[in-house]
Design a protein around this motif. Sequence first.
Motif, PDB file in Angstrom:
ATOM      1  N   ALA A   7      -0.204  -2.545 -24.744  1.00  0.00           N
ATOM      2  CA  ALA A   7      -0.305  -3.944 -24.892  1.00  0.00           C
ATOM      3  C   ALA A   7      -1.164  -3.776 -23.565  1.00  0.00           C
ATOM      4  N   CYS A   8      -0.938  -3.250 -22.322  1.00  0.00           N
ATOM      5  CA  CYS A   8      -1.477  -2.734 -20.951  1.00  0.00           C
ATOM      6  C   CYS A   8      -2.855  -1.906 -21.421  1.00  0.00           C
ATOM      7  N   LEU A   9      -4.389  -2.361 -20.184  1.00  0.00           N
ATOM      8  CA  LEU A   9      -5.317  -1.911 -20.018  1.00  0.00           C
ATOM      9  C   LEU A   9      -4.838  -0.975 -18.790  1.00  0.00           C
ATOM     10  N   LEU A  10      -4.828   0.508 -18.221  1.00  0.00           N
ATOM     11  CA  LEU A  10      -5.012   0.471 -17.231  1.00  0.00           C
ATOM     12  C   LEU A  10      -6.055   1.009 -16.620  1.00  0.00           C
ATOM     13  N   ALA A  11      -6.673  -0.908 -15.964  1.00  0.00           N
ATOM     14  CA  ALA A  11      -8.095  -0.571 -15.341  1.00  0.00           C
ATOM     15  C   ALA A  11      -7.157  -0.945 -13.865  1.00  0.00           C
ATOM     16  N   GLY A  12      -8.492  -0.321 -13.187  1.00  0.00           N
ATOM     17  CA  GLY A  12      -8.926  -0.413 -11.794  1.00  0.00           C
ATOM     18  C   GLY A  12      -9.923  -1.836 -11.606  1.00  0.00           C
ATOM     19  N   CYS A  13      -9.902  -2.599 -10.622  1.00  0.00           N
ATOM     20  CA  CYS A  13     -11.068  -3.250 -10.514  1.00  0.00           C
ATOM     21  C   CYS A  13     -11.630  -2.742  -9.180  1.00  0.00           C
ATOM     22  N   ALA A  14     -13.315  -2.336  -9.251  1.00  0.00           N
ATOM     23  CA  ALA A  14     -13.777  -2.079  -8.345  1.00  0.00           C
ATOM     24  C   ALA A  14     -14.454  -2.811  -6.999  1.00  0.00           C
ATOM     25  N   ALA A  15     -14.442  -2.124  -5.957  1.00  0.00           N
ATOM     26  CA  ALA A  15     -14.269  -2.666  -4.979  1.00  0.00           C
ATOM     27  C   ALA A  15     -13.558  -4.344  -4.739  1.00  0.00           C
ATOM     28  N   PRO A  16     -12.188  -3.769  -4.744  1.00  0.00           N
ATOM     29  CA  PRO A  16     -11.683  -4.990  -5.325  1.00  0.00           C
ATOM     30  C   PRO A  16     -11.810  -6.340  -3.467  1.00  0.00           C
ATOM     31  N   HIS A  17     -11.496  -7.704  -3.558  1.00  0.00           N
ATOM     32  CA  HIS A  17     -11.889  -8.457  -2.928  1.00  0.00           C
ATOM     33  C   HIS A  17     -10.435  -7.995  -1.590  1.00  0.00           C
ATOM     34  N   GLY A  18     -10.604  -9.066  -0.401  1.00  0.00           N
ATOM     35  CA  GLY A  18      -9.241  -8.588  -0.080  1.00  0.00           C
ATOM     36  C   GLY A  18      -7.837  -9.381  -0.664  1.00  0.00           C
ATOM     37  N   GLY A  19      -7.605 -10.518  -1.911  1.00  0.00           N
ATOM     38  CA  GLY A  19      -7.246 -11.077  -1.933  1.00  0.00           C
ATOM     39  C   GLY A  19      -6.209  -9.647  -2.910  1.00  0.00           C
ATOM     40  N   VAL A  20      -7.437  -9.054  -3.929  1.00  0.00           N
ATOM     41  CA  VAL A  20      -6.794  -8.187  -5.109  1.00  0.00           C
ATOM     42  C   VAL A  20      -6.244  -6.765  -4.479  1.00  0.00           C
ATOM     43  N   ARG A  21      -6.763  -6.584  -2.788  1.00  0.00           N
ATOM     44  CA  ARG A  21      -5.784  -5.243  -2.408  1.00  0.00           C
ATOM     45  C   ARG A  21      -4.972  -5.874  -1.854  1.00  0.00           C
ATOM     46  N   THR A  22      -3.996  -6.830  -1.542  1.00  0.00           N
ATOM     47  CA  THR A  22      -3.352  -7.678  -1.173  1.00  0.00           C
ATOM     48  C   THR A  22      -2.717  -7.399  -1.574  1.00  0.00           C
ATOM     49  N   ALA A  23      -2.797  -8.399  -2.912  1.00  0.00           N
ATOM     50  CA  ALA A  23      -1.569  -7.956  -3.774  1.00  0.00           C
ATOM     51  C   ALA A  23      -1.146  -6.597  -4.716  1.00  0.00           C
ATOM     52  N   ASP A  24      -2.250  -5.713  -4.861  1.00  0.00           N
ATOM     53  CA  ASP A  24      -1.765  -4.358  -4.882  1.00  0.00           C
ATOM     54  C   ASP A  24      -0.844  -3.450  -3.921  1.00  0.00           C
ATOM     55  N   ARG A  25      -1.192  -3.985  -2.250  1.00  0.00           N
ATOM     56  CA  ARG A  25      -0.778  -3.249  -1.756  1.00  0.00           C
ATOM     57  C   ARG A  25       1.210  -3.906  -1.993  1.00  0.00           C
ATOM     58  N   LEU A  26       0.969  -5.225  -1.783  1.00  0.00           N
ATOM     59  CA  LEU A  26       3.059  -5.168  -1.707  1.00  0.00           C
ATOM     60  C   LEU A  26       3.276  -4.874  -2.948  1.00  0.00           C
ATOM     61  N   ALA A  27       2.607  -5.750  -4.544  1.00  0.00           N
ATOM     62  CA  ALA A  27       3.375  -4.638  -5.547  1.00  0.00           C
ATOM     63  C   ALA A  27       3.429  -3.259  -5.434  1.00  0.00           C
ATOM     64  N   ALA A  28       2.650  -2.149  -4.669  1.00  0.00           N
ATOM     65  CA  ALA A  28       3.063  -0.517  -5.013  1.00  0.00           C
ATOM     66  C   ALA A  28       4.292  -0.792  -3.752  1.00  0.00           C
ATOM     67  N   ALA A  29       3.840  -1.176  -2.793  1.00  0.00           N
ATOM     68  CA  ALA A  29       5.195  -1.238  -1.802  1.00  0.00           C
ATOM     69  C   ALA A  29       6.789  -1.180  -2.702  1.00  0.00           C
ATOM     70  N   ALA A  30       6.579  -2.296  -3.395  1.00  0.00           N
ATOM     71  CA  ALA A  30       8.026  -2.394  -4.350  1.00  0.00           C
ATOM     72  C   ALA A  30       7.841  -2.214  -5.534  1.00  0.00           C
ATOM     73  N   GLY A  31       7.379  -0.609  -5.948  1.00  0.00           N
ATOM     74  CA  GLY A  31       7.264  -0.208  -6.714  1.00  0.00           C
ATOM     75  C   GLY A  31       7.029  -0.990  -8.372  1.00  0.00           C
ATOM     76  N   MET A  32       6.151  -1.822  -8.411  1.00  0.00           N
ATOM     77  CA  MET A  32       5.732  -2.515  -9.279  1.00  0.00           C
ATOM     78  C   MET A  32       4.531  -1.187  -9.913  1.00  0.00           C
ATOM     79  N   GLU A  33       4.692  -1.577 -11.312  1.00  0.00           N
ATOM     80  CA  GLU A  33       3.507  -1.593 -12.417  1.00  0.00           C
ATOM     81  C   GLU A  33       2.214  -2.335 -12.760  1.00  0.00           C
ATOM     82  N   ARG A  34       1.479  -1.705 -12.304  1.00  0.00           N
ATOM     83  CA  ARG A  34      -0.089  -2.923 -12.439  1.00  0.00           C
ATOM     84  C   ARG A  34      -0.652  -2.169 -13.583  1.00  0.00           C
ATOM     85  N   CYS A  35      -1.454  -3.668 -14.999  1.00  0.00           N
ATOM     86  CA  CYS A  35      -1.973  -3.168 -15.501  1.00  0.00           C
ATOM     87  C   CYS A  35      -2.521  -4.588 -15.838  1.00  0.00           C
ATOM     88  N   VAL A  36      -3.304  -4.682 -17.029  1.00  0.00           N
ATOM     89  CA  VAL A  36      -4.670  -5.184 -17.002  1.00  0.00           C
ATOM     90  C   VAL A  36      -4.113  -5.563 -18.718  1.00  0.00           C
TER      91      VAL A  36
END
Length: 273
Positions: A7-36
Motif C-alpha cells: 500500500a505504501c510508496l516509500l518516497a520522500g519529499c525533495a527540499a521539504p518545507h519546515g512543517g514537513v521537516r518538523t513532522a519527519d523529525r517528530l515521527a523519527a524520534a518516536a520510531g514511526m514508519e513513514r510512507c505515502v
Amino acid sequence: MIALLGACLLAGCAAPHGGVRTADRLAAAAGMERCVVSGAGFRHLVFIKGGLGSAPDVHVYLEGDGLPWVSRHRIASDPTPRSPLALRLMAMDPAPSVYLGRPCYFGLADGDPCRPWLWTHGRYSAEVVDSMRAAVRAVLPPDSTARITLIGYSGGGVLATLIAPHLAGEVRVTTIAANLDIDAWADHHGYSRLSGSMNPADQPPLDARIGQLHLMGERDQVVPPATTARFLARNPMAAVRSVSGYDHGCCWLEDWPGVLASLDASAVAIEVQ
C-alpha cells in the motif's frame, strides 16, 4: 508487513518545507514508519507506529487544518501544519496507530490534482473525505477486523465525524477542540463560510454503533464550545467533556496519557482530570 509495503510508496519529499521537516523529525524520534499511501485520487503522507497486522484496536490520528491561509486574503502554497499537535499526541500513544495526512499536505501540494480549494473552502469536501477513507483502508491489512478509533484534533475532528459513517466494522470517534458546526464557527469569527465543505452539524446523526467522545476546552477562543451546540443536539448519544482551564492548544498533551487510559477502558465513560 507485506500488505503494508504494497500500500505504501516509500518516497520522500525533495527540499521539504519546515512543517514537513518538523513532522519527519517528530515521527523519527518516536520510531514511526513513514510512507505515502494512495487514497481516492490523492496521495497521503502516513506515519505508522506499532504492528497493524493482528492488532485488535488501531488509533487513526487526523491533524488540524494547518496553515490554509497565510493571511486573511492570501492562500498558503503549502498548508502543512507547522506544529502538528495530533502527531505529538500519537507519539505518546502505546496502541498501534496511524497518522493520516490530508490530500495535498506534507509536501504533496504541487502534485495533480491538488489545488488551493482543497485546503481552503473545500477542506472538508466529499473529495477529501472519500480519499481519506480510502487511505485508511489502504494502510490496514485487507483482512483486518480491528476496531478503529478516529482521533481528530480541531479540523481533524470534523473529518473524523465525516469519515466514520463510511468505515465498516466497529468504529469510534474522539475529537479534540473540533469545530463540529463549521457554519457557526465561521460566523463567530466573521469568516466566509466553507461553501465547498460538508458540515457535520448538517449531516444525519452518527449511527449509534459509533461511539463518540468530544473533548472541549472551556477557554477555547478558536472553537468556542457554544459553536458546537447544533452538532451535539443532533447527536445526543455523544459523550462530551468540557475541560476547565483548557483552550484550543493547551493542555491536551499533558493529560493525553490519562485520556488514552480511559479510552481503552470504555468507549463512553471518560474522565479528564
